[in-house]
Motif scaffolding. Sequence first.
Motif, PDB file in Angstrom:
ATOM      1  N   ARG A 164       1.127  -1.625   0.424  1.00 50.11           N
ATOM      2  CA  ARG A 164      -0.116  -0.152  -0.421  1.00 50.11           C
ATOM      3  C   ARG A 164       0.847   1.700  -0.178  1.00 50.11           C
ATOM      4  N   ALA A 170      -8.333   7.474   4.255  1.00 48.72           N
ATOM      5  CA  ALA A 170      -9.554   7.123   5.011  1.00 48.72           C
ATOM      6  C   ALA A 170      -9.132   5.414   4.670  1.00 48.72           C
ATOM      7  N   CYS A 197     -13.756   2.247  -4.574  1.00 45.95           N
ATOM      8  CA  CYS A 197     -12.810   1.003  -4.020  1.00 45.95           C
ATOM      9  C   CYS A 197     -11.326   1.895  -3.897  1.00 45.95           C
ATOM     10  N   SER A 199      -8.190   2.664  -2.606  1.00 50.81           N
ATOM     11  CA  SER A 199      -6.740   2.587  -2.717  1.00 50.81           C
ATOM     12  C   SER A 199      -6.984   1.205  -3.255  1.00 50.81           C
ATOM     13  N   GLY A 200      -8.194   0.927  -3.450  1.00 48.90           N
ATOM     14  CA  GLY A 200      -8.409  -0.515  -4.123  1.00 48.90           C
ATOM     15  C   GLY A 200      -7.879  -1.657  -2.669  1.00 48.90           C
ATOM     16  N   PRO A 302     -18.299   5.874   1.626  1.00 45.03           N
ATOM     17  CA  PRO A 302     -17.520   7.122   2.952  1.00 45.03           C
ATOM     18  C   PRO A 302     -18.745   6.795   3.900  1.00 45.03           C
TER      19      PRO A 302
HETATM   20  C1  LIG Z   1     -14.174   4.814   2.769  1.00 42.31           C
HETATM   21  S1  LIG Z   1     -13.662   5.379   1.038  1.00 42.31           S
HETATM   22  C2  LIG Z   1     -13.381   3.935   0.691  1.00 42.31           C
HETATM   23  C3  LIG Z   1     -11.688   3.533   0.708  1.00 42.31           C
HETATM   24  C4  LIG Z   1     -11.033   1.982   0.597  1.00 42.31           C
HETATM   25  N1  LIG Z   1     -11.794   1.156   1.099  1.00 42.31           N
HETATM   26  C5  LIG Z   1      -9.816   1.828   0.798  1.00 42.31           C
HETATM   27  O1  LIG Z   1      -8.659   0.678   1.305  1.00 42.31           O
HETATM   28  O2  LIG Z   1      -8.778   2.771   0.537  1.00 42.31           O
HETATM   29  C6  LIG Z   1     -14.435   6.359   0.400  1.00 42.31           C
HETATM   30  C7  LIG Z   1     -14.535   6.569  -1.719  1.00 42.31           C
HETATM   31  O3  LIG Z   1     -15.290   6.712  -2.471  1.00 42.31           O
HETATM   32  C8  LIG Z   1     -15.740   7.275  -3.125  1.00 42.31           C
HETATM   33  N2  LIG Z   1     -16.945   7.756  -3.786  1.00 42.31           N
HETATM   34  C9  LIG Z   1     -17.661   8.770  -2.986  1.00 42.31           C
HETATM   35  N3  LIG Z   1     -18.594   9.016  -4.164  1.00 42.31           N
HETATM   36  C10 LIG Z   1     -19.095   7.596  -5.191  1.00 42.31           C
HETATM   37  C11 LIG Z   1     -19.642   8.253  -6.582  1.00 42.31           C
HETATM   38  N4  LIG Z   1     -21.211   8.156  -6.518  1.00 42.31           N
HETATM   39  N5  LIG Z   1     -18.535   6.815  -6.486  1.00 42.31           N
HETATM   40  C12 LIG Z   1     -16.994   6.286  -6.880  1.00 42.31           C
HETATM   41  N6  LIG Z   1     -16.858   6.685  -5.612  1.00 42.31           N
HETATM   42  C13 LIG Z   1     -17.524   7.540  -4.810  1.00 42.31           C
HETATM   43  C14 LIG Z   1     -14.343   7.869  -2.513  1.00 42.31           C
HETATM   44  O4  LIG Z   1     -13.485   8.906  -3.739  1.00 42.31           O
HETATM   45  C15 LIG Z   1     -13.128   7.221  -1.563  1.00 42.31           C
HETATM   46  O5  LIG Z   1     -12.438   6.912  -2.264  1.00 42.31           O
END
Ligand SMILES: C[S@@+](CC[C@H](N)C(=O)[O-])C[C@H]1O[C@@H](n2cnc3c(N)ncnc32)[C@H](O)[C@@H]1O
Length: 372
Positions: A164, A170, A197, A199-200, A302
Amino acid sequence: MNTYLIPCLLGLEKLVADELRRQGLQDVQAENGRVLCRGTDADCARLNINLRCGARVMLVLGRFTARSFEELFQGVRAIPWADYLPRDAAFPVKGYSISSQLFAVSSCQSIIKKAVVERMKERYRLEQFPETGAKYQIRFSIQKDEVFICLDSSGDGLYKRGYRAVGVEAPLRETLAAALVILSRYRGADPFCDPFCGSGTIPIEAALIAKNRAPGLHRSFDAMNWAFLPADIWQDVKDEAVGREFHGNYDIWGGDIDPHAVEIARSNARKAGVEDAVRFEVADMRRFRRDSQYGQLVTNPPYGERLMEKAEAEELYRELGRVWRTLPPDWRTLVLSSHTEFERAFGRPADKKRKLYNGMLKCDVFMYGRRV
Ligand SMILES: C[S@@+](CC[C@H](N)C(=O)[O-])C[C@H]1O[C@@H](n2cnc3c(N)ncnc32)[C@H](O)[C@@H]1O
Protein backbone atom coordinates in the motif's frame (compact mmCIF):
# COMPACT_ATOMS: atom_id res chain seq x y z
CA MET A 1 4.58 -27.12 21.54
CA ASN A 2 4.37 -23.31 21.73
CA THR A 3 1.42 -21.17 22.72
CA TYR A 4 0.61 -18.32 20.33
CA LEU A 5 -1.54 -15.27 20.96
CA ILE A 6 -3.00 -13.52 17.92
CA PRO A 7 -4.47 -10.09 18.66
CA CYS A 8 -7.10 -8.86 16.20
CA LEU A 9 -9.59 -6.06 15.60
CA LEU A 10 -12.69 -6.46 17.77
CA GLY A 11 -15.26 -8.48 15.89
CA LEU A 12 -12.75 -10.54 13.86
CA GLU A 13 -12.02 -13.15 16.57
CA LYS A 14 -14.15 -15.89 15.02
CA LEU A 15 -12.66 -15.39 11.55
CA VAL A 16 -9.13 -15.53 12.97
CA ALA A 17 -10.02 -18.68 14.95
CA ASP A 18 -11.28 -20.30 11.71
CA GLU A 19 -8.05 -19.33 9.93
CA LEU A 20 -5.97 -20.88 12.73
CA ARG A 21 -7.93 -24.15 12.58
CA ARG A 22 -7.49 -24.25 8.79
CA GLN A 23 -3.72 -23.84 9.29
CA GLY A 24 -3.82 -26.89 11.60
CA LEU A 25 -3.21 -25.09 14.93
CA GLN A 26 -4.53 -26.75 18.09
CA ASP A 27 -6.57 -25.74 21.16
CA VAL A 28 -7.88 -22.64 19.38
CA GLN A 29 -9.63 -20.32 21.83
CA ALA A 30 -11.21 -17.01 20.83
CA GLU A 31 -11.41 -14.25 23.45
CA ASN A 32 -12.20 -10.55 23.26
CA GLY A 33 -9.81 -9.05 20.69
CA ARG A 34 -7.45 -12.03 20.61
CA VAL A 35 -7.21 -15.73 19.84
CA LEU A 36 -4.96 -18.27 21.57
CA CYS A 37 -3.71 -21.50 20.04
CA ARG A 38 -0.93 -24.07 20.25
CA GLY A 39 1.53 -25.04 17.55
CA THR A 40 5.08 -25.87 16.53
CA ASP A 41 8.05 -23.59 15.76
CA ALA A 42 7.20 -23.84 12.05
CA ASP A 43 3.70 -22.55 12.86
CA CYS A 44 5.28 -19.24 13.85
CA ALA A 45 6.35 -18.81 10.20
CA ARG A 46 3.13 -20.39 8.89
CA LEU A 47 0.91 -17.93 10.80
CA ASN A 48 2.93 -14.83 9.98
CA ILE A 49 3.01 -15.65 6.28
CA ASN A 50 -0.55 -16.94 5.87
CA LEU A 51 -2.89 -15.15 8.28
CA ARG A 52 -5.24 -12.71 6.55
CA CYS A 53 -7.26 -11.30 9.48
CA GLY A 54 -4.93 -11.49 12.54
CA ALA A 55 -3.01 -8.36 13.61
CA ARG A 56 0.27 -10.02 14.72
CA VAL A 57 1.66 -13.32 15.98
CA MET A 58 2.99 -13.42 19.52
CA LEU A 59 4.76 -16.26 21.26
CA VAL A 60 3.49 -16.61 24.83
CA LEU A 61 6.36 -17.08 27.33
CA GLY A 62 4.42 -16.56 30.55
CA ARG A 63 0.85 -16.37 31.83
CA PHE A 64 0.17 -15.70 35.52
CA THR A 65 -1.83 -13.61 37.96
CA ALA A 66 -0.25 -10.45 39.42
CA ARG A 67 -1.85 -7.93 41.74
CA SER A 68 1.42 -6.35 42.93
CA PHE A 69 4.70 -5.24 41.34
CA GLU A 70 6.44 -8.01 43.29
CA GLU A 71 4.18 -10.67 41.75
CA LEU A 72 4.76 -9.16 38.32
CA PHE A 73 8.54 -9.14 38.87
CA GLN A 74 8.65 -12.75 40.09
CA GLY A 75 6.36 -13.96 37.28
CA VAL A 76 8.63 -12.42 34.62
CA ARG A 77 11.83 -13.53 36.35
CA ALA A 78 10.58 -17.14 36.33
CA ILE A 79 10.81 -17.20 32.49
CA PRO A 80 14.14 -18.67 31.22
CA TRP A 81 14.91 -15.56 29.12
CA ALA A 82 18.40 -16.62 28.09
CA ASP A 83 16.88 -19.67 26.30
CA TYR A 84 15.28 -17.18 23.91
CA LEU A 85 17.37 -14.00 23.94
CA PRO A 86 21.04 -13.97 22.90
CA ARG A 87 23.57 -11.83 24.78
CA ASP A 88 23.21 -8.88 22.32
CA ALA A 89 19.40 -9.02 21.89
CA ALA A 90 17.48 -5.76 21.78
CA PHE A 91 14.44 -6.29 24.02
CA PRO A 92 12.16 -3.26 24.31
CA VAL A 93 8.98 -3.71 26.37
CA LYS A 94 5.47 -2.53 25.38
CA GLY A 95 2.04 -3.32 26.71
CA TYR A 96 -1.27 -2.34 28.23
CA SER A 97 -3.41 -2.93 31.29
CA ILE A 98 -7.21 -3.07 31.48
CA SER A 99 -9.43 -3.46 34.57
CA SER A 100 -6.47 -4.51 36.78
CA GLN A 101 -4.83 -3.52 40.05
CA LEU A 102 -1.58 -2.87 38.18
CA PHE A 103 -2.67 -0.02 35.96
CA ALA A 104 0.44 2.19 35.62
CA VAL A 105 1.74 0.95 32.29
CA SER A 106 5.14 2.67 32.39
CA SER A 107 5.88 1.26 35.88
CA CYS A 108 4.90 -2.24 34.68
CA GLN A 109 7.21 -1.72 31.69
CA SER A 110 10.20 -0.88 33.94
CA ILE A 111 9.52 -3.76 36.35
CA ILE A 112 9.32 -6.24 33.46
CA LYS A 113 12.54 -4.93 31.91
CA LYS A 114 14.31 -5.17 35.28
CA ALA A 115 13.11 -8.75 35.84
CA VAL A 116 14.31 -9.82 32.36
CA VAL A 117 17.73 -8.24 32.97
CA GLU A 118 18.03 -9.92 36.40
CA ARG A 119 17.31 -13.33 34.88
CA MET A 120 19.64 -12.79 31.90
CA LYS A 121 22.51 -11.74 34.18
CA GLU A 122 22.56 -15.24 35.70
CA ARG A 123 23.48 -16.79 32.34
CA TYR A 124 25.50 -14.06 30.63
CA ARG A 125 27.36 -12.61 33.64
CA LEU A 126 26.93 -9.05 32.33
CA GLU A 127 25.92 -5.99 34.32
CA GLN A 128 24.71 -4.05 31.27
CA PHE A 129 23.30 -5.49 28.06
CA PRO A 130 24.36 -3.81 24.80
CA GLU A 131 21.03 -4.44 22.98
CA THR A 132 22.78 -4.01 19.62
CA GLY A 133 21.52 -7.25 18.03
CA ALA A 134 18.24 -8.60 16.65
CA LYS A 135 14.96 -7.29 18.04
CA TYR A 136 12.95 -9.40 20.48
CA GLN A 137 10.00 -7.10 21.21
CA ILE A 138 8.48 -8.03 24.56
CA ARG A 139 4.75 -7.36 24.76
CA PHE A 140 2.68 -7.67 27.90
CA SER A 141 -1.04 -7.47 28.53
CA ILE A 142 -2.77 -7.35 31.89
CA GLN A 143 -6.52 -7.96 31.89
CA LYS A 144 -8.39 -8.48 35.16
CA ASP A 145 -5.00 -9.13 36.84
CA GLU A 146 -4.08 -11.90 34.38
CA VAL A 147 -0.69 -11.22 32.81
CA PHE A 148 0.51 -12.45 29.44
CA ILE A 149 4.20 -12.04 28.64
CA CYS A 150 4.93 -12.51 24.94
CA LEU A 151 7.55 -12.05 22.25
CA ASP A 152 6.19 -10.30 19.16
CA SER A 153 7.31 -12.38 16.20
CA SER A 154 5.76 -10.13 13.52
CA GLY A 155 7.45 -6.73 13.92
CA ASP A 156 5.25 -4.55 11.71
CA GLY A 157 1.57 -5.47 12.09
CA LEU A 158 0.31 -8.13 9.68
CA TYR A 159 -1.96 -5.58 7.97
CA LYS A 160 1.24 -4.18 6.46
CA ARG A 161 1.42 -6.50 3.48
CA GLY A 162 3.85 -4.15 1.77
CA TYR A 163 1.68 -3.15 -1.20
CA ARG A 164 0.00 0.00 0.00
CA ALA A 165 1.12 3.51 -0.95
CA VAL A 166 1.36 6.00 1.89
CA GLY A 167 -0.76 9.13 2.25
CA VAL A 168 -4.09 7.72 1.11
CA GLU A 169 -7.16 9.21 2.76
CA ALA A 170 -9.38 6.91 4.88
CA PRO A 171 -7.97 3.58 3.71
CA LEU A 172 -9.24 0.36 5.18
CA ARG A 173 -6.88 -1.93 7.10
CA GLU A 174 -5.87 -4.85 4.89
CA THR A 175 -6.86 -7.31 7.64
CA LEU A 176 -10.36 -5.82 7.77
CA ALA A 177 -10.68 -5.77 3.97
CA ALA A 178 -9.72 -9.46 3.90
CA ALA A 179 -12.32 -10.15 6.62
CA LEU A 180 -15.04 -8.53 4.49
CA VAL A 181 -14.08 -10.65 1.48
CA ILE A 182 -14.14 -13.82 3.62
CA LEU A 183 -17.52 -12.85 5.13
CA SER A 184 -18.90 -12.43 1.59
CA ARG A 185 -17.87 -16.06 0.95
CA TYR A 186 -16.14 -15.05 -2.29
CA ARG A 187 -14.07 -17.94 -3.60
CA GLY A 188 -12.92 -16.63 -6.95
CA ALA A 189 -15.69 -17.96 -9.17
CA ASP A 190 -18.18 -15.08 -9.53
CA PRO A 191 -17.69 -11.44 -10.50
CA PHE A 192 -16.52 -9.39 -7.52
CA CYS A 193 -17.08 -5.62 -7.42
CA ASP A 194 -16.25 -2.70 -5.15
CA PRO A 195 -17.81 0.51 -6.54
CA PHE A 196 -16.16 2.72 -3.83
CA CYS A 197 -12.72 1.14 -4.10
CA GLY A 198 -10.50 4.08 -2.99
CA SER A 199 -6.94 2.74 -2.88
CA GLY A 200 -8.23 -0.70 -3.88
CA THR A 201 -7.74 -2.60 -0.62
CA ILE A 202 -10.90 -4.73 -0.90
CA PRO A 203 -10.41 -5.83 -4.56
CA ILE A 204 -6.69 -6.49 -3.91
CA GLU A 205 -7.47 -8.66 -0.88
CA ALA A 206 -10.15 -10.43 -2.97
CA ALA A 207 -7.51 -11.13 -5.64
CA LEU A 208 -5.06 -12.50 -3.03
CA ILE A 209 -7.86 -14.77 -1.72
CA ALA A 210 -8.91 -15.87 -5.24
CA LYS A 211 -5.31 -16.81 -6.06
CA ASN A 212 -4.88 -18.36 -2.61
CA ARG A 213 -1.76 -16.19 -2.35
CA ALA A 214 -0.30 -15.94 1.16
CA PRO A 215 -0.49 -12.24 2.16
CA GLY A 216 2.89 -12.21 3.93
CA LEU A 217 4.93 -13.87 1.20
CA HIS A 218 6.94 -10.77 0.30
CA ARG A 219 7.62 -9.12 3.61
CA SER A 220 9.93 -9.80 6.53
CA PHE A 221 9.13 -10.57 10.16
CA ASP A 222 11.19 -9.91 13.30
CA ALA A 223 11.28 -13.63 14.15
CA MET A 224 13.26 -14.31 10.94
CA ASN A 225 16.26 -13.10 12.98
CA TRP A 226 15.52 -15.11 16.12
CA ALA A 227 18.29 -17.57 16.82
CA PHE A 228 16.15 -20.05 18.81
CA LEU A 229 13.87 -20.80 15.84
CA PRO A 230 15.15 -23.15 13.11
CA ALA A 231 16.35 -20.97 10.21
CA ASP A 232 14.77 -23.09 7.44
CA ILE A 233 11.12 -22.79 8.57
CA TRP A 234 10.62 -19.50 6.70
CA GLN A 235 11.67 -20.74 3.27
CA ASP A 236 9.89 -24.08 3.79
CA VAL A 237 6.62 -22.33 4.67
CA LYS A 238 6.99 -19.94 1.70
CA ASP A 239 7.54 -22.88 -0.68
CA GLU A 240 4.54 -24.65 0.82
CA ALA A 241 2.40 -21.49 0.33
CA VAL A 242 3.54 -20.96 -3.28
CA GLY A 243 2.69 -24.59 -4.04
CA ARG A 244 -0.90 -23.99 -2.94
CA GLU A 245 -1.54 -20.99 -5.22
CA PHE A 246 -4.32 -21.16 -7.84
CA HIS A 247 -3.94 -19.91 -11.39
CA GLY A 248 -7.27 -18.95 -12.87
CA ASN A 249 -9.17 -16.18 -14.60
CA TYR A 250 -10.80 -13.83 -12.17
CA ASP A 251 -13.35 -11.07 -12.67
CA ILE A 252 -12.49 -8.60 -9.92
CA TRP A 253 -13.36 -4.94 -10.42
CA GLY A 254 -12.92 -1.73 -8.43
CA GLY A 255 -14.37 1.65 -9.35
CA ASP A 256 -14.00 5.09 -7.79
CA ILE A 257 -15.10 8.56 -8.84
CA ASP A 258 -11.68 9.98 -7.94
CA PRO A 259 -9.06 9.42 -10.71
CA HIS A 260 -6.20 9.87 -8.23
CA ALA A 261 -7.59 7.04 -6.02
CA VAL A 262 -7.85 4.79 -9.09
CA GLU A 263 -4.21 5.50 -10.01
CA ILE A 264 -3.13 4.54 -6.49
CA ALA A 265 -5.28 1.40 -6.58
CA ARG A 266 -3.63 0.32 -9.86
CA SER A 267 -0.17 0.92 -8.48
CA ASN A 268 -1.01 -0.98 -5.25
CA ALA A 269 -2.29 -3.93 -7.30
CA ARG A 270 0.99 -3.99 -9.25
CA LYS A 271 2.98 -3.98 -6.01
CA ALA A 272 0.80 -6.79 -4.63
CA GLY A 273 1.43 -8.78 -7.84
CA VAL A 274 -2.27 -9.14 -8.65
CA GLU A 275 -2.59 -6.69 -11.56
CA ASP A 276 -3.53 -9.61 -13.84
CA ALA A 277 -6.55 -10.46 -11.67
CA VAL A 278 -8.10 -7.08 -10.91
CA ARG A 279 -9.30 -4.12 -13.01
CA PHE A 280 -9.71 -0.57 -11.73
CA GLU A 281 -11.73 2.15 -13.43
CA VAL A 282 -12.76 5.74 -12.81
CA ALA A 283 -16.52 5.26 -12.40
CA ASP A 284 -19.46 6.83 -10.61
CA MET A 285 -21.23 4.26 -8.43
CA ARG A 286 -24.58 5.78 -9.50
CA ARG A 287 -24.01 4.31 -12.97
CA PHE A 288 -22.99 0.84 -11.75
CA ARG A 289 -24.83 -1.97 -13.61
CA ARG A 290 -24.18 -5.72 -13.88
CA ASP A 291 -26.27 -8.46 -15.46
CA SER A 292 -24.38 -11.71 -14.71
CA GLN A 293 -26.56 -14.07 -12.67
CA TYR A 294 -24.18 -14.33 -9.69
CA GLY A 295 -21.78 -11.89 -8.12
CA GLN A 296 -20.54 -10.18 -4.99
CA LEU A 297 -20.61 -6.49 -4.25
CA VAL A 298 -18.38 -5.75 -1.26
CA THR A 299 -17.75 -2.14 -0.41
CA ASN A 300 -16.78 0.54 2.10
CA PRO A 301 -18.57 3.75 1.08
CA PRO A 302 -17.86 7.15 2.69
CA TYR A 303 -19.24 7.20 6.26
CA GLY A 304 -19.92 10.90 6.59
CA GLU A 305 -17.46 11.12 9.50
CA ARG A 306 -14.22 12.00 7.87
CA LEU A 307 -14.75 12.36 4.16
CA MET A 308 -18.02 14.18 3.75
CA GLU A 309 -21.08 15.29 5.61
CA LYS A 310 -23.62 12.79 6.94
CA ALA A 311 -26.44 13.96 4.64
CA GLU A 312 -24.24 13.54 1.56
CA ALA A 313 -23.33 10.03 2.73
CA GLU A 314 -27.02 9.22 3.17
CA GLU A 315 -27.73 10.41 -0.37
CA LEU A 316 -25.00 8.04 -1.62
CA TYR A 317 -26.53 5.14 0.37
CA ARG A 318 -29.93 5.90 -1.20
CA GLU A 319 -28.28 5.73 -4.63
CA LEU A 320 -26.50 2.50 -3.66
CA GLY A 321 -29.85 1.00 -2.64
CA ARG A 322 -31.27 1.99 -6.02
CA VAL A 323 -28.30 0.42 -7.84
CA TRP A 324 -28.62 -2.73 -5.70
CA ARG A 325 -32.25 -3.18 -6.82
CA THR A 326 -31.09 -3.24 -10.47
CA LEU A 327 -28.70 -6.19 -9.83
CA PRO A 328 -29.86 -9.74 -10.59
CA PRO A 329 -31.46 -11.24 -7.42
CA ASP A 330 -28.70 -13.78 -6.75
CA TRP A 331 -26.00 -11.16 -6.08
CA ARG A 332 -24.68 -10.95 -2.54
CA THR A 333 -23.93 -7.50 -1.14
CA LEU A 334 -21.91 -6.52 1.87
CA VAL A 335 -21.41 -2.93 3.01
CA LEU A 336 -19.18 -1.70 5.85
CA SER A 337 -20.37 1.54 7.44
CA SER A 338 -20.38 3.33 10.79
CA HIS A 339 -23.40 5.41 9.75
CA THR A 340 -26.32 4.60 12.05
CA GLU A 341 -28.88 5.47 9.37
CA PHE A 342 -27.40 3.26 6.67
CA GLU A 343 -30.29 0.78 6.36
CA ARG A 344 -32.95 3.48 6.34
CA ALA A 345 -31.16 5.37 3.56
CA PHE A 346 -30.37 2.18 1.61
CA GLY A 347 -34.07 1.37 1.75
CA ARG A 348 -33.97 -2.09 3.23
CA PRO A 349 -32.94 -3.71 6.54
CA ALA A 350 -29.96 -6.01 6.19
CA ASP A 351 -30.55 -9.79 6.21
CA LYS A 352 -27.64 -10.05 8.64
CA LYS A 353 -25.47 -7.58 10.55
CA ARG A 354 -22.14 -7.90 12.24
CA LYS A 355 -20.34 -5.43 14.51
CA LEU A 356 -16.72 -4.66 13.73
CA TYR A 357 -14.22 -1.99 14.69
CA ASN A 358 -12.38 -0.13 11.95
CA GLY A 359 -9.58 1.03 14.27
CA MET A 360 -11.50 2.86 17.02
CA LEU A 361 -14.55 3.42 14.84
CA LYS A 362 -17.53 1.18 15.61
CA CYS A 363 -18.99 -0.12 12.34
CA ASP A 364 -21.55 -2.56 11.09
CA VAL A 365 -21.26 -4.92 8.19
CA PHE A 366 -24.64 -4.91 6.47
CA MET A 367 -25.19 -8.15 4.55
CA TYR A 368 -27.80 -8.65 1.87
CA GLY A 369 -28.30 -12.15 0.48
CA ARG A 370 -30.51 -13.30 -2.36
CA ARG A 371 -33.17 -10.69 -3.14
CA VAL A 372 -36.68 -12.15 -2.85
C1 LIG B 1 -14.10 5.17 2.54
S1 LIG B 1 -13.36 5.43 0.97
C2 LIG B 1 -12.95 3.79 0.44
C3 LIG B 1 -11.62 3.37 0.96
C4 LIG B 1 -11.16 2.05 0.40
N1 LIG B 1 -11.85 0.93 0.94
C5 LIG B 1 -9.65 1.89 0.64
O1 LIG B 1 -9.22 0.92 1.23
O2 LIG B 1 -8.89 2.79 0.23
C6 LIG B 1 -14.73 5.84 -0.05
C7 LIG B 1 -14.43 6.16 -1.50
O3 LIG B 1 -15.64 6.43 -2.18
C8 LIG B 1 -15.35 7.31 -3.28
N2 LIG B 1 -16.61 7.89 -3.80
C9 LIG B 1 -17.38 8.88 -3.28
N3 LIG B 1 -18.48 9.08 -4.04
C10 LIG B 1 -18.42 8.19 -5.07
C11 LIG B 1 -19.27 7.88 -6.18
N4 LIG B 1 -20.40 8.55 -6.41
N5 LIG B 1 -18.89 6.87 -7.00
C12 LIG B 1 -17.75 6.19 -6.80
N6 LIG B 1 -16.90 6.45 -5.78
C13 LIG B 1 -17.24 7.43 -4.92
C14 LIG B 1 -14.35 8.29 -2.69
O4 LIG B 1 -13.57 8.86 -3.72
C15 LIG B 1 -13.54 7.38 -1.74
O5 LIG B 1 -12.35 6.93 -2.38
